[in-house]
Design an enzyme around this catalytic site. Structure first.
Site, PDB file in Angstrom:
ATOM      1  N   ASP A 197      44.822 -33.036 108.445  1.00 37.68           N
ATOM      2  CA  ASP A 197      44.207 -31.619 108.912  1.00 37.68           C
ATOM      3  C   ASP A 197      44.518 -30.483 107.781  1.00 37.68           C
ATOM      4  O   ASP A 197      45.584 -30.263 107.526  1.00 37.68           O
ATOM      5  CB  ASP A 197      45.191 -31.232 110.170  1.00 37.68           C
ATOM      6  N   GLU A 289      38.163 -33.797 109.031  1.00 40.30           N
ATOM      7  CA  GLU A 289      37.275 -33.135 110.049  1.00 40.30           C
ATOM      8  C   GLU A 289      36.065 -32.683 109.236  1.00 40.30           C
ATOM      9  O   GLU A 289      35.882 -32.431 108.225  1.00 40.30           O
ATOM     10  CB  GLU A 289      37.934 -31.748 110.305  1.00 40.30           C
ATOM     11  N   ASP A 387      50.000 -28.836 113.631  1.00 43.42           N
ATOM     12  CA  ASP A 387      49.057 -29.356 112.782  1.00 43.42           C
ATOM     13  C   ASP A 387      49.331 -31.203 112.399  1.00 43.42           C
ATOM     14  O   ASP A 387      47.977 -31.598 112.410  1.00 43.42           O
ATOM     15  CB  ASP A 387      49.430 -28.941 111.111  1.00 43.42           C
TER      16      ASP A 387
END
Length: 422
Positions: A197, A289, A387
């Site tokens: 992340d 992502e 996170d």
């Protein structure tokens, strides 16, 4: 075992005299002006695109008729034409998100000169710290030797330098060597899968509970000097007459600011390279992502009819996101993982930070704060670091990747055709 050609670039700082630097500046400005002439010749022909042969003929004629065009080596002029045509091919290619080619501004363009052929470079190592290279119309120039270059010394003909590009940064001129090395296809990486992340407060949070963080790119003294220089430039701009060139003092202030920012960028890039190499060596599959960063950092200013809200806060957030260079981190991870037999996959971004990895309950209120996560599902109630929770969700979604890059020898076939002449 099958061998594949691995293309890489190596950047080194040139040790130029003031006269040599001025000559390179002249070549770079000639290359920029040639691009603008090509763009005018190519597009302003009664609505028809010019043919490649016509462009080449126009360049040859201009080199004989325009004195300053002679500053640019002939190979570099042909490279400008090649890059310009490729820019149009990228623009017309639906699979390549490229902008339409346009004129290059003297103030905003990056100075660069191409050396497309490596046969005249004659790269040699002088000692532990320095190497030497021949530059067209410049002569023999030293450069900082920080890494072995293929084809120099006892390397075979298969390992070679294929060309170079000269680029000007805030602290001087650099040479970027294009290299080609045959390597065997790596065995599949046997390491575990990890989700990453990307954030601002924590640069990289991993699904295994660890983080990869960094300090400020500039020291306290450097940040204070940058603040003073920015205030100084603001004072100097108040006395500038609109429409007139900037003064020499303001130009020097801009150069000092640019050098400090270039120092911060080099340190950030060094940290990203080292961190990406460590992650690529440890993990076989890295999930991240699929972020649309350009949309994330869009201005919130709005319009006169519908002005934006919290514009100053959004501007600060945009600067923080840009400073982390999330896209560059993924780019480095992709090719370093491919070199080691691993791969990087991109997973859908929506919901990863609001979903509990334990029970799958998704709700915006799950984010108790920026750093804390508390599941609102009464049957679960998991709490922890937000996170790390998002990183676990990213890892779990690796099987539903929207894209991925892995095998070193794998290439994506993209048909790129330049526009046809009418």
């Amino acid at each position: 075992m099958e061998l594949v050609k691995r293309a890489r670039a190596h950047k080194a700082r040139l040790d130029l005299s003031a006269a040599q630097s001025a000559l390179l500046d002249g070549q770079a400005h000639a290359a920029r002006a040639l691009w603008n002439l090509l763009h005018e010749f190519f597009t302003f022909r009664q609505g028809r695109f010019a043919a490649l042969k016509d462009c080449d003929t126009a360049i040859r004629q201009a080199r004989h008729e325009i004195d300053w065009m002679g500053q640019l080596p002939a190979q570099a002029a042909q490279a400008v034409l090649k890059i310009y045509r490729q820019a149009w091919a990228n623009y017309f290619n639906p699979d390549h998100p490229a902008a339409r080619p346009t004129f290059k501004s003297r103030a905003r363009s990056r100075l660069a000169v191409d050396v497309p052929q490596a046969r005249d470079l004659h790269v040699a190592r002088l000692n532990r710290r320095w190497g030497a290279v021949n530059l067209p119309k410049i002569g023999r120039v030293r450069f900082r030797w920080t890494k072995h270059l293929p084809g120099v010394g006892k390397d075979g003909p298969a390992r070679r330098i294929t060309g170079a590009r000269l680029v000007k940064e805030a602290d001087g001129w650099y040479i970027v060597f294009r290299t080609e090395t045959p390597v065997s296809s790596p065995a599949p990486h046997s390491g575990p899968t990890v989700g990453i992340d990307r954030g601002i407060a924590v640069a990289l949070a991993l699904s295994d509970g660890s983080t990869r963080e960094h300090g400020p790119w500039l020291t306290g003294g450097e940040r204070e000097r940058l603040r003073r220089l920015e205030n100084k430039s603001a004072r100097q701009r108040r006395f500038r007459t609109p429409g007139r060139p900037i003064s020499g003092r303001l130009a020097r202030t801009y150069d000092q600011i640019a050098r400090l920012r270039a120092t911060a960028k080099r340190r950030a890039l060094d940290w990203q390279h080292q961190t990406a190499a460590e992650l690529a060596s440890t993990f076989g599959v890295i999930a991240v992502e699929d972020l649309h960063i350009r949309n994330m950092i869009a201005s919130a200013k709005g319009t006169v009819e519908q002005p934006g809200r919290n514009v100053a806060q959004k501007s600060g957030l945009n600067r923080a996101i840009s400073g982390q260079a999330w896209g560059r981190t993924v780019t480095l991870l992709e090719y370093k993982s491919a070199d080691r037999g691993g791969r990087v996959v991109k997973v859908p971004a929506p919901g990863t930070s609001q979903t509990c990895h334990q029970c799958g309950h998704q709700e915006p209120a799950n984010r108790a704060s920026q750093a804390a996560f508390a599941c609102r599902n009464t049957a679960c109630g998991w709490t922890g670091n937000a996170d790390h929770n998002a990183a676990i969700n990213i890892r779990n979604a690796a099987g539903t990747a929207v894209s991925g890059r892995g095998d070193l020898g794998a290439t994506r076939s993209v048909k790129r055709q330049p526009p046809r002449a009418a």
